[in-house]
Design a protein around this motif. Structure first.
Motif, short mmCIF file in Angstrom:
data_model
loop_
_atom_site.label_atom_id
_atom_site.label_comp_id
_atom_site.label_asym_id
_atom_site.label_seq_id
_atom_site.Cartn_x
_atom_site.Cartn_y
_atom_site.Cartn_z
N ASP A 271 0.80 -1.23 0.00
CA ASP A 271 0.00 0.00 0.00
C ASP A 271 0.83 1.28 0.00
OD1 ASP A 271 -2.55 -1.26 -0.01
OD2 ASP A 271 -2.29 -1.76 2.10
N HIS B 62 0.32 4.19 -3.34
CA HIS B 62 -0.67 5.26 -3.40
C HIS B 62 0.03 6.62 -3.26
CE1 HIS B 62 -3.99 2.41 -3.23
NE2 HIS B 62 -3.35 1.80 -2.26
N LYS B 63 -0.45 7.59 -3.99
CA LYS B 63 0.19 8.90 -4.05
C LYS B 63 0.34 9.53 -2.66
CE LYS B 63 -0.39 13.53 -6.01
NZ LYS B 63 -1.27 14.42 -6.82
N PHE C 220 -0.03 7.99 0.44
CA PHE C 220 -0.18 6.91 1.42
C PHE C 220 0.16 7.34 2.84
CE2 PHE C 220 4.32 6.41 0.46
CZ PHE C 220 4.87 6.04 1.68
N PHE D 136 -7.29 6.79 -3.21
CA PHE D 136 -6.43 5.65 -3.54
C PHE D 136 -5.99 5.73 -5.01
CE2 PHE D 136 -9.43 4.12 -0.25
CZ PHE D 136 -8.53 3.99 0.79
N THR D 137 -4.75 5.35 -5.25
CA THR D 137 -4.17 5.48 -6.59
C THR D 137 -4.29 4.16 -7.35
OG1 THR D 137 -2.59 7.09 -5.72
CG2 THR D 137 -2.13 6.17 -7.89
N PHE D 138 -5.34 4.06 -8.17
CA PHE D 138 -5.50 2.94 -9.09
C PHE D 138 -5.71 3.52 -10.49
CE2 PHE D 138 -6.99 1.13 -5.03
CZ PHE D 138 -6.15 0.03 -4.94
N THR E 73 -1.24 -5.04 -2.06
CA THR E 73 -2.24 -4.13 -1.54
C THR E 73 -3.24 -4.89 -0.67
OG1 THR E 73 -3.95 -2.51 -2.13
CG2 THR E 73 -3.71 -4.40 -3.59
N LYS F 131 -8.36 10.53 5.05
CA LYS F 131 -7.14 11.21 4.63
C LYS F 131 -6.96 12.42 5.52
CE LYS F 131 -4.92 13.44 0.67
NZ LYS F 131 -5.07 13.86 -0.75
N SER G 93 -0.59 2.26 5.37
CA SER G 93 0.53 1.47 4.86
C SER G 93 1.02 0.43 5.86
CB SER G 93 1.70 2.40 4.48
OG SER G 93 2.10 3.17 5.61
#
Length: 792
Positions: free
Chosen positions: A48, A51-52, A54, A129-131, A190, A223, A258
């Motif tokens: 994890d 992610h930008k 995280f 989340f970075t997908f 992840t 966040k 993370s």
């Protein structure tokens, strides 16, 4: 100049090729283990982190408090909590709720499959989340009802290589959803690799959804603003919850996203989590590397007498100690570099096998990552210094006159250090051997444990979508086959019940007593089908219509022994019991059975019979004579009656075995390390015994001349090395007993560390050491005394 020195080093290494090969073999094998563990640890620590943001992402968790117990830690929260916390806690920049669904049937034309990695999420999911998207615009997905985002793998399964955005897909045979986006498959490192994502409105329309702050069923991620202090956020979330939840006793906290993979835990007690295995295998890799380095040091100092004249002559000709140190460190570096290159080759060749054993999906590209390359360089430097520093310092310190006369003093530091290193080497080997045996026995113990029910010939069939409305028809059809003994159903798999609640009441209960009780709904013949033993009372039965949940609040109960002990009454059956808003009486008292993995403690449990449309899992007991024939009959009837639904089943025995996959992988890796450690230690001992025999040739010749028998000579040589092994055992066994007990304490159902395990370890280690030394001892004992005395 450099090339001349390199040629000299290579010439020396070739001249002593037997020792060089032993060193390179030991270092190559140990470095292969170390490099594999470096790959594994790198993968574990990378979860994890792609992610930008995280470092700003957290999961909200809870500590619940009950009478006389330490906090009960859970990782789920109320459905409604996320938006409220975001709006009222300034440090929370954004939030995303994730409700895992699982078992959703997707249909497109002739393609129909159950998808397990499914969730309903807030529209902020792709903001937090970075997908990466293959098709579709992440800014517009998850905002409209009846839309869905799928992964590349799922898209290929239903639509091939075409762009499916805008296409429709049927969900659970009753709803059409439009595909609004396709994401690239989530990486394996992840904890939220969801492959089918519905908008939050999808779960809001389900019966399971509730606005109650007392229902904890989903994951909530937040966040935080940069620079936010966790403890302050924890306090504010709890204070906000106090406003919306009357008499709130739960403490809320945020856990770094993370760190979820390595540090997450659940239930009573604070278990270390998966990070424990990172520590264990990192330590084991270091142990194996140390054993190989000790071989290097021992063999280098043992052959000091062979190189003594060379050292003396070089010193007489003006070589400084610094030059000699650099030469010997250079020799160590060359051997270590060759070993690293061979180890890399072995890693490439064995990576697929390692992935299979470890359960990972590490690719060769991982070998080229900057972190891994730096780690590999670090291993090269540390191994060079560790293996070569002492031999370099020792050899360079030899006095020129004594060195030229080949009089290295074996009574001083070198000889003593070699003995200490041999003891240390086998101490590490004993720890690995015992650890592997303990892990294997604990795994076997859990697999063969009495679960309190019969896991054999028991079939589990998930009732996906609306299949629970067909339960009565399926039950009647299946039981037409004489190979089907009985059937039942439950809200959750009976072998993995995770729901629990407080608020249970009975007559005479202490009002201060607050008990957390596990709960699930079941159907008739539950005890019979599962093979559970009743201590008193009866099973739920259709012969007693009053058993089944009716009038919105009435039903009967079965409870387990653990709950009965808390209640503390002599007559349990027949007593009134109120729980989960349901009023009824206890009709059956079950012996305790493991409704969670065996490693978990058995908790209080209550079962209530519910209508089939509230149940999600069907259990079928097959006759042991020919279970495959009965299962084939069930599949044929299923396909005939419900062709629109795939027939999906698994044997409970296989599911139970799968629960211990991480422990099984650990046991396999430990066994591999055990063998590697023994092989490397034996290689070093073999070479050291050869040098010892070579140095004692004259002494043995004199002893034989004086009448010593071959057996006496053999025993004399074996005795010295056996003493080292005995010292190793005295050091290692208490240490490994303490380590093993610490690990076993993580299991409520564990083996007892009896003397047999340690005796077995001692016998293996001693036998391997004696057999290793015996070859040289026997050959030396048979030497002709005339030749032995002429040798000098």
């Amino acid at each position: 100049m450099i090339s001349t020195r390199l040629v000299r080093m290579l010439r020396i290494l070739f001249k002593e090729r037997r020792i060089t090969l032993i060193n390179i073999a030991g270092l190559s094998i140990s470095l292969t283990c170390a490099l594999f563990m470096l790959l594994w640890v790198q993968n574990e620590l990378s979860y994890d982190r792609f992610h930008k943001d995280f470092e700003q992402l957290y999961r909200v968790e809870e500590d619940q408090y009950y009478s006389g117990e330490e906090p009960y830690h859970v990782n789920v929260t109320p459905y409604v909590s996320g938006p409220v916390w975001r709006d009222e806690v300034p440090e929370i920049e954004d939030q995303c709720r994730v409700a895992f669904l699982g078992g959703i049937l997707l249909t497109s034309g002739e393609n129909k499959h159950y998808e397990e990695s499914v969730a309903s999420v807030d529209s902020s999911y792709f903001d937090m989340f970075t997908f990466n998207f293959k098709y579709g615009n992440p800014e517009y997905v998850l905002r409209d009802p009846n839309t869905v985002v799928i992964s590349e793998e799922v898209a290929t399964r239903y639509f091939g290589d075409e762009n499916p955005v805008g296409e429709s897909i049927e969900v659970n045979q009753d709803q059409l959803f439009t595909i609004s986006g396709v994401i690239f498959d989530p990486p394996t490192n992840t904890t939220i690799g969801i492959k089918v994502l519905f908008p939050w409105s999808y779960v809001e329309a389900m019966d399971r959804y509730t606005d109650s702050w007392g229902s904890n069923s989903i994951r909530t991620f937040v966040k935080l603003q940069e620079g936010s202090v966790d403890s302050i956020v924890n306090r504010k979330i709890t204070e906000v919850t106090d406003i919306y939840k009357e008499n709130n006793t739960i403490d809320y906290s945020v856990a770094p996203f993370s760190g979820i993979h390595l540090y997450s835990y659940f239930g009573f007690g604070h278990s270390p989590g998966a990070i424990l295995y990172v520590y264990i295998f990192s330590a084991i890799a270091v142990f194996v590397l140390l054993i190989a380095c000790i071989n290097f040091m021992n063999l280098a100092t043992a052959r000091a007498s062979i190189r003594a004249k060379e050292i003396g002559l070089r010193k007489v000709n003006g070589a400084s100690r610094g030059q000699l140190i650099r030469q010997y460190l250079g020799e160590s570096f060359v051997q270590t570099l060759i070993s690293v290159l061979l180890a890399l080759l072995l890693v490439v060749l064995l990576l697929n096998k390692f992935n299979h054993i470890s359960g990972k999906d590490i690719e060769l590209s991982g070998l080229l990552s900057l972190r891994y390359l730096l780690g590999m360089i670090g291993v090269l430097i540390v191994t060079t210094l560790l293996a070569g520093s002492y031999p370099a310092l020792y050899l360079s310190a030899l006095k020129p006159v004594r060195a030229i006369r080949e009089q290295t003093d074996q009574r001083t530091g070198s000889g003593l250090l070699r003995k200490i290193l041999v003891v240390f080497q086998f101490t590490l080997a004993v720890i690995l051997i015992t650890g592997a045996i303990v892990a294997s026995r604990q795994l076997t113990h859990m697999r063969n444990a009495d679960l309190g029910y019969d896991k054999y010939n028991l079939v589990h069939i998930p009732l996906r979508g609306n299949l629970n409305t067909e339960y009565e028809m399926l039950k009647e059809t299946f039981q037409q086959n004489p190979g089907v003994i009985s059937t039942t159903a439950s809200m959750q798999p009976p072998f993995q019940i995770g729901s629990n609640s407080s608020g249970i009441n009975w007559e005479g209960k202490d009002p201060e007593l607050d008990v957390l009780v596990s709960f699930t709904g079941v159907h008739y013949d539950f005890v019979k089908t599962m093979g559970i033993t009743l201590k008193s009372g009866r099973d739920f039965s259709q012969d007693y219509p009053g058993d089944l949940y009716h009038d919105d609040s009435l039903t009967n109960w079965m409870i387990n022994e653990t709950l009965a002990k808390i209640i503390g009454k002599e007559e349990i059956v027949g007593m009134p019991l109120d729980f989960m808003g349901i009023h009824g009486q206890v009709v059956g008292l079950m012996e305790d059975y493991h409704f969670k993995p065996v490693g978990d403690e058995i908790e209080p449990m209550a079962l209530a019979p519910l209508p089939p449309e509230m149940l999600l899992h069907m259990m079928v007991r097959l006759a042991p004579e020919d279970p495959h024939q009965a299962l084939q009959f069930m599949e044929d009837k299923w396909n005939e009656l419900l062709p629109q639904y795939p027939f999906e089943y698994n044997y409970v025995e296989d599911v139970i075995d799968g629960m211990y996959s991480s422990e099984e992988r650990m046991a396999v890796l430990l066994r591999i390390f055990m063998v590697v450690a023994l092989v490397i230690a034996s290689l070093g001992l073999f070479a050291l015994a050869s040098f010892t025999a070579q140095r004692r040739v004259r002494e043995i010749g004199i002893r034989k001349t004086m009448g010593a028998m071959e057996g006496q000579i053999t025993w004399m040589m074996i005795r010295d090395f056996s003493l080292y092994i005995l010292i190793s055992l005295f050091i290692a066994l208490p240490a490994v007993w303490w380590i093993a007990n610490r690990w076993l304490n993580e299991f409520s159902f564990r083996i007892h560390l009896g003397a047999g395990i340690f005796v077995f370890t001692a016998l293996i280690t001693t036998a391997v050491a004696i057999l290793t030394v015996l070859f040289h001892a026997f050959r030396t004992a048979r030497t002709n005394p005339v030749q032995a005395l002429r040798y000098e």
